[in-house]
Design a protein around this motif. Structure first.
Motif, PDB file in Angstrom:
ATOM      1  N   UNK A   1       0.845  -1.199   0.000  1.00  0.00           N
ATOM      2  CA  UNK A   1       0.000   0.000   0.000  1.00  0.00           C
ATOM      3  C   UNK A   1       0.885   1.255   0.000  1.00  0.00           C
ATOM      4  N   UNK A   2       1.954   1.222   0.772  1.00  0.00           N
ATOM      5  CA  UNK A   2       2.886   2.354   0.787  1.00  0.00           C
ATOM      6  C   UNK A   2       3.543   2.572  -0.562  1.00  0.00           C
ATOM      7  N   UNK A   3       3.900   1.471  -1.235  1.00  0.00           N
ATOM      8  CA  UNK A   3       4.498   1.587  -2.569  1.00  0.00           C
ATOM      9  C   UNK A   3       3.499   2.195  -3.545  1.00  0.00           C
ATOM     10  N   UNK A   4       2.262   1.730  -3.508  1.00  0.00           N
ATOM     11  CA  UNK A   4       1.222   2.269  -4.396  1.00  0.00           C
ATOM     12  C   UNK A   4       0.991   3.749  -4.126  1.00  0.00           C
ATOM     13  N   UNK A   5       0.937   4.132  -2.853  1.00  0.00           N
ATOM     14  CA  UNK A   5       0.739   5.542  -2.499  1.00  0.00           C
ATOM     15  C   UNK A   5       1.902   6.388  -3.009  1.00  0.00           C
ATOM     16  N   UNK A   6       3.128   5.868  -2.871  1.00  0.00           N
ATOM     17  CA  UNK A   6       4.304   6.608  -3.342  1.00  0.00           C
ATOM     18  C   UNK A   6       4.261   6.759  -4.862  1.00  0.00           C
ATOM     19  N   UNK A   7       3.871   5.713  -5.582  1.00  0.00           N
ATOM     20  CA  UNK A   7       3.771   5.793  -7.040  1.00  0.00           C
ATOM     21  C   UNK A   7       2.727   6.822  -7.460  1.00  0.00           C
ATOM     22  N   UNK A   8       1.585   6.845  -6.770  1.00  0.00           N
ATOM     23  CA  UNK A   8       0.524   7.804  -7.072  1.00  0.00           C
ATOM     24  C   UNK A   8       1.011   9.227  -6.833  1.00  0.00           C
ATOM     25  N   UNK A   9       1.695   9.427  -5.723  1.00  0.00           N
ATOM     26  CA  UNK A   9       2.206  10.764  -5.396  1.00  0.00           C
ATOM     27  C   UNK A   9       3.249  11.214  -6.412  1.00  0.00           C
ATOM     28  N   UNK A  10       4.114  10.300  -6.824  1.00  0.00           N
ATOM     29  CA  UNK A  10       5.136  10.631  -7.823  1.00  0.00           C
ATOM     30  C   UNK A  10       4.475  11.040  -9.135  1.00  0.00           C
ATOM     31  N   UNK A  11       3.466  10.294  -9.564  1.00  0.00           N
ATOM     32  CA  UNK A  11       2.767  10.622 -10.811  1.00  0.00           C
ATOM     33  C   UNK A  11       2.113  11.992 -10.716  1.00  0.00           C
ATOM     34  N   UNK A  12       1.475  12.301  -9.582  1.00  0.00           N
ATOM     35  CA  UNK A  12       0.830  13.597  -9.393  1.00  0.00           C
ATOM     36  C   UNK A  12       1.860  14.714  -9.406  1.00  0.00           C
ATOM     37  N   UNK A  13       2.976  14.520  -8.701  1.00  0.00           N
ATOM     38  CA  UNK A  13       4.024  15.540  -8.680  1.00  0.00           C
ATOM     39  C   UNK A  13       4.603  15.771 -10.069  1.00  0.00           C
ATOM     40  N   UNK A  14       4.759  14.700 -10.843  1.00  0.00           N
ATOM     41  CA  UNK A  14       5.274  14.847 -12.208  1.00  0.00           C
ATOM     42  C   UNK A  14       4.319  15.678 -13.049  1.00  0.00           C
ATOM     43  N   UNK A  15       3.001  15.387 -12.933  1.00  0.00           N
ATOM     44  CA  UNK A  15       2.010  16.181 -13.683  1.00  0.00           C
ATOM     45  C   UNK A  15       2.032  17.638 -13.236  1.00  0.00           C
ATOM     46  N   UNK A  16       2.083  17.869 -11.901  1.00  0.00           N
ATOM     47  CA  UNK A  16       2.100  19.238 -11.388  1.00  0.00           C
ATOM     48  C   UNK A  16       3.340  19.987 -11.854  1.00  0.00           C
ATOM     49  N   UNK A  17       4.488  19.292 -11.880  1.00  0.00           N
ATOM     50  CA  UNK A  17       5.728  19.941 -12.315  1.00  0.00           C
ATOM     51  C   UNK A  17       5.639  20.318 -13.788  1.00  0.00           C
ATOM     52  N   UNK A  18       5.088  19.419 -14.605  1.00  0.00           N
ATOM     53  CA  UNK A  18       4.920  19.721 -16.028  1.00  0.00           C
ATOM     54  C   UNK A  18       3.988  20.913 -16.211  1.00  0.00           C
ATOM     55  N   UNK A  19       2.908  20.951 -15.428  1.00  0.00           N
ATOM     56  CA  UNK A  19       1.968  22.068 -15.515  1.00  0.00           C
ATOM     57  C   UNK A  19       2.617  23.383 -15.113  1.00  0.00           C
ATOM     58  N   UNK A  20       3.410  23.352 -14.048  1.00  0.00           N
ATOM     59  CA  UNK A  20       4.094  24.563 -13.582  1.00  0.00           C
ATOM     60  C   UNK A  20       5.102  25.040 -14.608  1.00  0.00           C
ATOM     61  N   UNK A  21       5.826  24.095 -15.220  1.00  0.00           N
ATOM     62  CA  UNK A  21       6.799  24.476 -16.252  1.00  0.00           C
ATOM     63  C   UNK A  21       6.090  25.057 -17.468  1.00  0.00           C
ATOM     64  N   UNK A  22       4.962  24.470 -17.847  1.00  0.00           N
ATOM     65  CA  UNK A  22       4.205  24.973 -18.999  1.00  0.00           C
ATOM     66  C   UNK A  22       3.650  26.365 -18.719  1.00  0.00           C
ATOM     67  N   UNK A  23       3.258  26.623 -17.473  1.00  0.00           N
ATOM     68  CA  UNK A  23       2.698  27.929 -17.114  1.00  0.00           C
ATOM     69  C   UNK A  23       3.747  29.026 -17.207  1.00  0.00           C
ATOM     70  N   UNK A  24       5.021  28.645 -17.101  1.00  0.00           N
ATOM     71  CA  UNK A  24       6.088  29.643 -17.176  1.00  0.00           C
ATOM     72  C   UNK A  24       6.412  30.035 -18.615  1.00  0.00           C
ATOM     73  N   UNK A  25       5.953  29.246 -19.580  1.00  0.00           N
ATOM     74  CA  UNK A  25       6.214  29.554 -20.982  1.00  0.00           C
ATOM     75  C   UNK A  25       5.295  30.679 -21.438  1.00  0.00           C
TER      76      UNK A  25
END
Length: 172
Positions: free
Chosen positions: A137-161
């Motif tokens: 369950x901890x591994x699944x939660x970590x994978x979910x959080x990583x995926x969300x952070x990756x999407x958020x980082x991409x969104x933040x980088x795109x917003x700076x363009x």
């Protein structure tokens, strides 16, 4: 190839794809066009050699491999490196060969390393199926959080363009 040939070949290797060594330590030499590249020892020589080929800058230059099983692999390695001067060995490649290590001290060090490895393995084994489920369950939660952070980082980088250079957002 017959089934007997296949069975024989499979019997030569363990689950990790390394040669069965029955606990013996192998002395291996790696050769390139320029001569002897490296001398080493391992109880899993093919696994260790694969690591060299993948991780060392000189790995792609290896064109030949020799594996032996001397009685005292540590002494054989020391003598081979000192006498044969492989290009990429650092230890034992000085002017004078280092003194041979005390066999008892070497065995005590190996014993301590194996005891540490056993404790690490014991610590990694879940105490029950409940613990295993919690770890998964901890591994699944970590994978979910990583995926969300990756999407958020991409969104933040795109917003700076600048507005004209922003990528069009697609639904996941």
């Amino acid at each position: 190839m017959t089934d007997i040939d296949t069975q024989f070949l499979r019997s030569l290797f363990d689950e990790e794809g390394s040669l069965h060594t029955a606990g013996r330590t192998a002395l291996y030499r790696l050769y390139g066009l320029e001569g002897l590249l490296y001398v080493g020892i391992s109880t899993c020589p093919l696994t260790r050699i694969r690591t060299h080929l993948q991780q060392q800058s000189w790995g792609p230059r290896v064109i030949g491999i020799q594996i032996d099983y001397p009685d005292d692999a540590h002494a054989a390695e020391r003598e081979a490196v000192h006498a044969e001067r492989p290009l990429h060995n650092v230890i034992f490649n000085g002017e004078a060969a280092p003194p041979p290590p005390d066999r008892a001290a070497r065995l005590r060090a190996e014993l301590a390393a194996q005891q540490r490895r056993l404790e690490e393995l014991r610590a990694a084994v879940p105490e029950s199926t409940t613990h295993l489920r919690l770890i998964l369950r901890g591994i699944t939660a970590a994978q979910t959080k990583i995926a969300k952070l990756a999407r958020d980082a991409e969104g933040a980088e795109a917003a700076q363009l600048p507005p004209g250079r922003r990528p069009k957002r697609t639904k996941p």
